[in-house]
Design an enzyme around this catalytic site. Structure first.
Site, PDB file in Angstrom:
ATOM      1  N   GLU A   4      -3.360   0.404  15.834  1.00  0.00           N
ATOM      2  CA  GLU A   4      -3.199   1.419  16.399  1.00  0.00           C
ATOM      3  C   GLU A   4      -4.969   1.767  15.481  1.00  0.00           C
ATOM      4  O   GLU A   4      -5.601   2.879  16.129  1.00  0.00           O
ATOM      5  CB  GLU A   4      -2.508   2.513  15.076  1.00  0.00           C
ATOM      6  CG  GLU A   4      -1.106   2.231  16.161  1.00  0.00           C
ATOM      7  CD  GLU A   4      -1.569   3.656  17.525  1.00  0.00           C
ATOM      8  OE1 GLU A   4      -2.146   3.151  18.190  1.00  0.00           O
ATOM      9  OE2 GLU A   4      -0.555   2.548  18.032  1.00  0.00           O
ATOM     10  N   CYS A 160      -1.434   6.560  34.989  1.00  0.00           N
ATOM     11  CA  CYS A 160      -2.139   7.055  35.361  1.00  0.00           C
ATOM     12  C   CYS A 160      -4.002   7.197  34.884  1.00  0.00           C
ATOM     13  O   CYS A 160      -4.073   8.090  33.797  1.00  0.00           O
ATOM     14  CB  CYS A 160      -1.635   8.807  35.269  1.00  0.00           C
ATOM     15  SG  CYS A 160      -2.406  10.334  35.452  1.00  0.00           S
ATOM     16  N   CYS A 167      -1.983   6.307  42.165  1.00  0.00           N
ATOM     17  CA  CYS A 167      -0.781   7.409  42.658  1.00  0.00           C
ATOM     18  C   CYS A 167       0.659   6.866  43.666  1.00  0.00           C
ATOM     19  O   CYS A 167       1.601   7.022  43.193  1.00  0.00           O
ATOM     20  CB  CYS A 167      -1.318   8.370  43.516  1.00  0.00           C
ATOM     21  SG  CYS A 167      -2.117   9.682  42.056  1.00  0.00           S
ATOM     22  N   CYS A 170       2.966   5.572  41.143  1.00  0.00           N
ATOM     23  CA  CYS A 170       3.627   6.129  40.303  1.00  0.00           C
ATOM     24  C   CYS A 170       4.698   6.504  40.497  1.00  0.00           C
ATOM     25  O   CYS A 170       5.360   7.070  40.774  1.00  0.00           O
ATOM     26  CB  CYS A 170       2.324   6.896  40.371  1.00  0.00           C
ATOM     27  SG  CYS A 170       2.683   8.061  38.649  1.00  0.00           S
ATOM     28  N   CYS A 176       4.472  15.217  40.176  1.00  0.00           N
ATOM     29  CA  CYS A 176       2.989  15.437  39.633  1.00  0.00           C
ATOM     30  C   CYS A 176       2.694  16.941  40.428  1.00  0.00           C
ATOM     31  O   CYS A 176       2.915  16.767  41.203  1.00  0.00           O
ATOM     32  CB  CYS A 176       2.637  14.163  39.591  1.00  0.00           C
ATOM     33  SG  CYS A 176       1.122  14.408  39.555  1.00  0.00           S
TER      34      CYS A 176
END
Length: 257
Positions: A4, A160, A167, A170, A176
């Site tokens: 992280e 995305c 798309c 997706c 969406c």
DNA sequence: CACTCGTGGAA
DNA sequence: TTTCCAAGAGT
């Protein structure tokens, strides 16, 4: 926690090899804390923003001193560690401990801006209002919430995406708002605009790179010689690096990590 | 809130 | 070639 830190503003592909070497060398917080901060900065390599290495080492030290060498699980304890902000604290608690948190990174912000708001991109700055509106997306069950956090982030990272979102492939395109609206272009001023060439940031990077890639102490003169376009800027940058503790003064006018 | 802090790969 | 930007944090 290590990944992280490394992934804060650095792409996954570049983090991976450095992360592997790092984890082999310092498998635990106590192992990292027992080594020199400068070694952490050196092992950071060219990931960028080397203060993250410094803060990760500092965090390891706190974890050893105050948490028995175990990465704390509570959001507050995580948030109190150096280098751990809202995102990183939530990410560790969620991914590492399976807790229920809103893990709102740049990917998730973009995903929800499109799905819920019908906007190509989220606002430049994250507000409490946006945070409140996204919070309701988090599933009630902790395990489900943790899975949702990973999934929403991956969706943003792999499908995305910012530039050319996929798309057609997706899984949530039917729900969406942005897709339904015909994928309208972002309105308003350009989202960013920062030149890098010639900045103090670039100068600092060059100077630190000289010391990082050297076997031992480097003469101050040799460090400054790495930035010739503006000697005054080099001097200022070196002072900044010393003030930040990323570089230290050694014997006989030398500097070390 | 605005600004600073690295780096390199893809468009 | 230039631009954009990548799992942010601290001041």
């Amino acid at each position: 926690m290590v990944s992280e830190f490394m992934l804060q503003q650095t792409p996954v592909a570049r983090v991976l090899p450095v992360w592997s070497v790092w984890m082999e060398r310092w498998p635990t917080p106590s192992a990292l804390a027992a080594d020199e901060p400068g070694e952490a900065v050196r092992a950071w390599g060219r990931l960028g923003y080397p203060r993250r290495a410094q803060r990760l080492h500092a965090a390891a030290t706190v974890i050893v001193a105050e948490h028995g060498g175990q990465v704390p699980a509570s959001l507050d304890a995580l948030r109190a560690l150096p280098g751990v902000g809202e995102y990183t604290a939530a990410a560790i608690a969620s991914f590492g401990y399976g807790q229920r948190h809103l893990v709102l990174d740049t990917n998730v912000r973009r995903v929800l801006a499109r799905i819920e708001d019908g906007c190509e991109f989220p606002p430049t700055h994250l507000t409490q209002g946006e945070r409140d509106r996204r919070q309701v997306w988090v599933p009630d069950d902790p395990a489900q919430a943790a899975a949702w956090a990973v999934a929403s982030m991956e969706l943003g990272a792999l499908v995305c995406t910012a530039r050319t979102p996929a798309c057609p492939s997706c899984p949530v395109r039917e729900s969406c708002a942005w897709f339904a609206a015909g994928r309208p272009a972002h309105e308003g001023p350009p989202r960013r605009g920062q030149t890098y060439a010639g900045t103090d940031r670039q100068c600092r990077g060059v100077l630190l790179g000289v010391v990082r890639d050297a076997a031992g102490p480097v003469p101050e003169e040799a460090v400054l010689a790495a930035w010739t376009s503006d000697p005054a800027q080099a001097t200022r940058a070196l002072e900044g690096l010393l003030a930040d503790g990323l570089l230290r003064k050694g014997a006989q006018a030398t500097v070390t990590l």
